[in-house]
Design a protein around this motif. Sequence first.
Motif, short mmCIF file in Angstrom:
data_model
loop_
_atom_site.label_atom_id
_atom_site.label_comp_id
_atom_site.label_asym_id
_atom_site.label_seq_id
_atom_site.Cartn_x
_atom_site.Cartn_y
_atom_site.Cartn_z
N VAL A 309 0.84 -1.20 0.00
CA VAL A 309 0.00 0.00 0.00
C VAL A 309 0.88 1.25 0.00
O VAL A 309 0.61 2.22 -0.72
CB VAL A 309 -0.93 0.02 1.23
N PHE A 310 1.92 1.21 0.82
CA PHE A 310 2.77 2.39 0.95
C PHE A 310 3.49 2.71 -0.36
O PHE A 310 3.66 3.88 -0.71
CB PHE A 310 3.78 2.19 2.08
N CYS A 311 3.89 1.67 -1.08
CA CYS A 311 4.54 1.89 -2.38
C CYS A 311 3.60 2.61 -3.34
O CYS A 311 3.99 3.56 -4.03
CB CYS A 311 4.98 0.56 -2.97
N VAL A 312 2.33 2.16 -3.37
CA VAL A 312 1.35 2.78 -4.27
C VAL A 312 1.05 4.21 -3.85
O VAL A 312 1.00 5.13 -4.68
CB VAL A 312 0.05 1.95 -4.32
N LEU A 313 0.87 4.42 -2.54
CA LEU A 313 0.51 5.76 -2.06
C LEU A 313 1.66 6.75 -2.25
O LEU A 313 1.43 7.93 -2.57
CB LEU A 313 0.10 5.67 -0.59
N ILE A 314 2.88 6.29 -2.06
CA ILE A 314 4.04 7.16 -2.32
C ILE A 314 4.04 7.60 -3.79
O ILE A 314 4.28 8.78 -4.10
CB ILE A 314 5.35 6.44 -1.96
N TYR A 315 3.75 6.67 -4.69
CA TYR A 315 3.71 7.04 -6.10
C TYR A 315 2.59 8.04 -6.37
O TYR A 315 2.78 9.02 -7.13
CB TYR A 315 3.52 5.81 -6.99
N ILE A 316 1.40 7.84 -5.79
CA ILE A 316 0.27 8.75 -6.00
C ILE A 316 0.65 10.17 -5.57
O ILE A 316 0.41 11.15 -6.28
CB ILE A 316 -0.98 8.26 -5.26
N VAL A 317 1.25 10.28 -4.38
CA VAL A 317 1.64 11.60 -3.86
C VAL A 317 2.69 12.24 -4.77
O VAL A 317 2.62 13.43 -5.08
CB VAL A 317 2.18 11.47 -2.42
N TRP A 318 3.65 11.46 -5.22
CA TRP A 318 4.74 11.98 -6.05
C TRP A 318 4.26 12.33 -7.46
O TRP A 318 4.63 13.36 -8.02
CB TRP A 318 5.86 10.95 -6.12
N ALA A 319 3.39 11.48 -8.04
CA ALA A 319 3.00 11.66 -9.44
C ALA A 319 1.98 12.77 -9.64
O ALA A 319 1.92 13.36 -10.71
CB ALA A 319 2.46 10.34 -10.00
N GLY A 320 1.14 13.04 -8.64
CA GLY A 320 0.17 14.11 -8.76
C GLY A 320 -0.82 13.88 -9.89
O GLY A 320 -1.58 12.91 -9.89
N ALA A 321 -0.80 14.75 -10.91
CA ALA A 321 -1.76 14.69 -12.01
C ALA A 321 -1.65 13.41 -12.83
O ALA A 321 -2.61 13.01 -13.49
CB ALA A 321 -1.59 15.90 -12.93
N ASP A 322 -0.49 12.75 -12.78
CA ASP A 322 -0.31 11.50 -13.53
C ASP A 322 -0.90 10.29 -12.82
O ASP A 322 -0.91 9.19 -13.38
CB ASP A 322 1.18 11.25 -13.80
N ALA A 323 -1.33 10.47 -11.57
CA ALA A 323 -1.96 9.38 -10.82
C ALA A 323 -3.47 9.47 -10.98
O ALA A 323 -4.08 10.46 -10.60
CB ALA A 323 -1.58 9.46 -9.34
N GLY A 324 -4.05 8.44 -11.59
CA GLY A 324 -5.49 8.46 -11.86
C GLY A 324 -6.19 7.23 -11.33
O GLY A 324 -5.79 6.64 -10.31
N ALA A 325 -7.22 6.81 -12.03
CA ALA A 325 -8.07 5.71 -11.57
C ALA A 325 -7.29 4.42 -11.37
O ALA A 325 -7.52 3.67 -10.40
CB ALA A 325 -9.22 5.49 -12.56
#
Length: 419
Positions: A309-325
């Motif tokens: 979960v932490f790996c995915v959430l770190i990416y979401i926070v870092w990617a911003g607009a590139d993190a979607g559905a």
Amino acid sequence: SLFFRNQVAMTNDVLPRRAAVWVFAVFASAYFLSTLLRAITATLSPTLTLEFGLQARDLGLLAGGYFFGFSLTQLPMGHWLDQHGPKKVVLSFLGVAVLGCLVFAWASDFTGLLFARMLIGVGVSACLMAPLTGYRRWLKLEKQQRANSWMLMTGAFGMLASTLPVQWLLPVVGWRWLFVGLALLIVISMALMAWQVPAWRQPAAVGAQEAAPTGILASYAQVWRHPYFRALTPMGFFNYGGLIAMQTLWAGPWMIKVSGYSPLDAATGLFWINVCMLFTFWLWGLITPMLFARGLTANRLMTGGVPLVFCVLIYIVWAGADAGALHWALFCMTSSFVSLAQPAVGMAFPGHLAGRALSAYNLVLFLGVFVVQWGVGLMIDGFKGMGLMEPQAFQAAMAVFLVTCLASYAYFLKHKSDS
């Protein structure tokens, strides 16, 4: 021992296969509607924001109002479930849910919407705990994890129905008549429940043990003191509560405000997120008996799985607009490891305490949802007030959420060996 006698009594109450299927189906219908109502604010958020002029903190409070009402009932409900059984308790509560849907349908301001959401939360608050308490006695021990996972799968169906189907119905019937229809469906579910769910038989040994009157809080003393319950409490509050908070609210606004989705695209994204969760919980129900037979307990699975979960959430926070559905779907799917905690808590206690143990953990979980949903909204507005643009405010709020999840997991690792 008393525990052994309870297990014998529960074995004698095991339902035949056909009756068990009917009971599961009836409870599942109510849980389907409860999760639809839980998640519907994510799809309605653009409509309600426009019609009532809501800010992020208002939206978070409105979605969280459901969970606040839900959490208010958990302690007395667990006591009542152990005393009176699932059928009486859930039927009593669902009447409040019908009233809440009708109040929401005719609300004229934010206060009315919030009050209705709290009523709905109170009304559906027994829709999962009641069947889990019943399954503790009506199903064989090895089938209980499967029943729990498949109840959660049914809940994913409800969340699925809250996305594109709701979006399609909005221009046809409007959101107000949608809630009138949901009230009618709850009444139908209540009728099926009154017909099919068996009466509750209190084991004689337990009845003798609990003959002395005790207060509701005092009756939870054994639950509060249990080391396993304590080890799982922070992770239930932030990690599990956060999963539901994101799935039922903040994934939708993230896709609109950060990723640039249209409301229809966001509803489509939520639809596929919930499709993924549906198959995830179906798979958990299929494989957990086999995993447990091989010694892969809930503790081991959570220890190894939650870091994903932490790996995915770190990416979401870092990617911003590139993190979607897709990325929010991965977040929800990997977060499903924490769902193993709920039935594990129930099975850690003897049968006559199962309702209280499950309800106490549910209280922790849904207080967490309320705090995370409202807290994220407050943080988004707060970071915007500090000068951040809205997408960056979302990222900063999610970073704070990530820190709380990491700390909760660390607490679990430290204390699970003592449980």
